[in-house]
Design an enzyme around this catalytic site. Structure first.
Site, PDB file in Angstrom:
ATOM      1  N   GLY A 119      -4.953  -2.092   2.081  1.00 28.23           N
ATOM      2  CA  GLY A 119      -6.335  -2.418   2.643  1.00 28.23           C
ATOM      3  C   GLY A 119      -7.337  -1.740   1.833  1.00 28.23           C
ATOM      4  N   GLY A 141       0.876  -1.335  -0.018  1.00 32.41           N
ATOM      5  CA  GLY A 141      -0.059  -0.043   0.132  1.00 32.41           C
ATOM      6  C   GLY A 141       0.841   1.173   0.016  1.00 32.41           C
ATOM      7  N   VAL A 142       2.023   1.272  -0.692  1.00 36.45           N
ATOM      8  CA  VAL A 142       2.979   2.237  -0.628  1.00 36.45           C
ATOM      9  C   VAL A 142       2.783   3.291  -1.312  1.00 36.45           C
ATOM     10  CG1 VAL A 142       4.238   1.506  -2.428  1.00 36.45           C
ATOM     11  CG2 VAL A 142       5.494   2.332  -0.424  1.00 36.45           C
ATOM     12  N   LYS A 165     -10.735  -6.597  10.194  1.00 33.50           N
ATOM     13  CA  LYS A 165      -9.689  -5.981  11.138  1.00 33.50           C
ATOM     14  C   LYS A 165      -9.724  -6.848  12.427  1.00 33.50           C
ATOM     15  CE  LYS A 165      -8.468  -2.931   8.114  1.00 33.50           C
ATOM     16  NZ  LYS A 165      -7.244  -3.037   7.750  1.00 33.50           N
ATOM     17  N   ILE A 193      -1.136   5.972   4.234  1.00 38.49           N
ATOM     18  CA  ILE A 193      -0.611   5.569   5.593  1.00 38.49           C
ATOM     19  C   ILE A 193       0.692   4.785   4.985  1.00 38.49           C
ATOM     20  CG2 ILE A 193      -0.286   4.131   7.675  1.00 38.49           C
ATOM     21  CD1 ILE A 193      -3.443   4.957   8.140  1.00 38.49           C
ATOM     22  N   TYR A 198     -15.893  -4.917   6.843  1.00 36.29           N
ATOM     23  CA  TYR A 198     -14.564  -4.186   7.280  1.00 36.29           C
ATOM     24  C   TYR A 198     -14.147  -4.308   8.576  1.00 36.29           C
ATOM     25  CZ  TYR A 198     -11.158  -0.459   7.900  1.00 36.29           C
ATOM     26  OH  TYR A 198      -9.901   0.202   8.130  1.00 36.29           O
ATOM     27  N   ASP A 245      -1.652  -7.392  -6.715  1.00 39.32           N
ATOM     28  CA  ASP A 245      -3.327  -7.477  -6.058  1.00 39.32           C
ATOM     29  C   ASP A 245      -3.477  -8.396  -5.133  1.00 39.32           C
ATOM     30  OD1 ASP A 245      -5.879  -7.432  -5.775  1.00 39.32           O
ATOM     31  OD2 ASP A 245      -6.462  -7.492  -7.845  1.00 39.32           O
TER      32      ASP A 245
END
Length: 251
Positions: A65, A7-8, A149, A12, A145, A41
């Protein structure tokens, strides 16, 4: 220090990569979008299995995410839990002794104890069974969701002794609302719950504020932290807990 960050490309993940880079780390980035990173993916288990790793890593930051969106329930559960878990398992053999795994959970996963039975049922399903699970358990967008988590927090905790035996450790970070490009998705999905939380916290957090915590957990200085879930929420959890227990706020 060599760190793999998912998720770079933004939010975040991008902020954590920047914080670690500023501390002298070499960043290897992974994201679903094209750009200055390796593309992957996390909803595609075969792509995860085929992903090739180059060298060893001192830390893994799982920042990729999906937010809650109507119609995306199975995909959210798949990416946020199954994909993250499968990718992490692939990374573990490449990690150096003392290595750290940091995963982005959420304040939305705070009720994992109350929902443990459903968490365990979900964890028992394979990636190819998520659609059936969603239908059987009547999972809506918000619950998908939250559950993803909750499951991540539980999975991270139960890995503690196994990872310790390998010379590794894992922790989760649980932010409340954060000012990123997907904040509107959370405000829409959570509705009054999000509005109340934002009011109690005073504002949304910033990606840099969450990244500072994630970067600390990735570095050797936090080496005795294992299996912890760090809540970063502007005081929201403290206020809600006091309200539940009937403890009046200090003057």
């Amino acid at each position: 220090m060599r760190v793999l960050v998912t998720g770079v490309a933004n939010g975040i993940g991008a902020a954590t990569a920047a914080a670690l880079r500023d501390a002298g780390a070499q960043i290897i980035g992974v994201d679903v979008v094209e750009g200055d990173c390796r593309r992957l993916d996390l909803s595609d288990m075969s792509a995860i299995d085929a992903f090739r790793f180059d060298g060893r890593f001192d830390a893994l930051v799982n920042a990729a995410g999906l937010p809650p969106r109507e119609g995306d329930e199975a995909r959210v559960l798949t990416v946020n839990y199954h994909g993250l878990r499968r990718f992490t398992e692939r990374v573990i053999p490449t990690m150096s002794n003392g290595g750290s795994i940091v995963s982005m959970a959420s304040k939305a996963g705070s009720k994992w104890r109350e929902n443990l039975d459903q968490v365990r049922r979900f964890q028992a399903t394979g990636p190819g069974e998520v659609d059936t699970f969603v239908s059987a358990e009547n999972i809506d967008a918000v619950r998908s969701y939250d559950l993803s988590k909750e499951a991540l927090i539980v999975w991270t905790k139960v890995q503690t002794p196994r990872l310790a035996a390998l010379g590794l450790r894992a922790n989760t970070v649980s932010p409340a609302a954060v000012e990123t490009r997907i904040l509107d998705d959370f405000m829409t999905a959570f509705g009054e719950r999000a509005v109340r939380g934002m009011a109690l916290a005073g504002r949304a957090g910033t990606a840099d504020e969450i990244a500072a915590v994630a970067a600390f957990l990735a570095k050797p200085e936090s080496g005795w932290m294992k299996g912890a879930n760090l809540v970063v929420d502007g005081g929201l959890d403290a206020q809600l807990e006091c309200m539940r227990l009937g403890i009046p706020a200090a003057d």
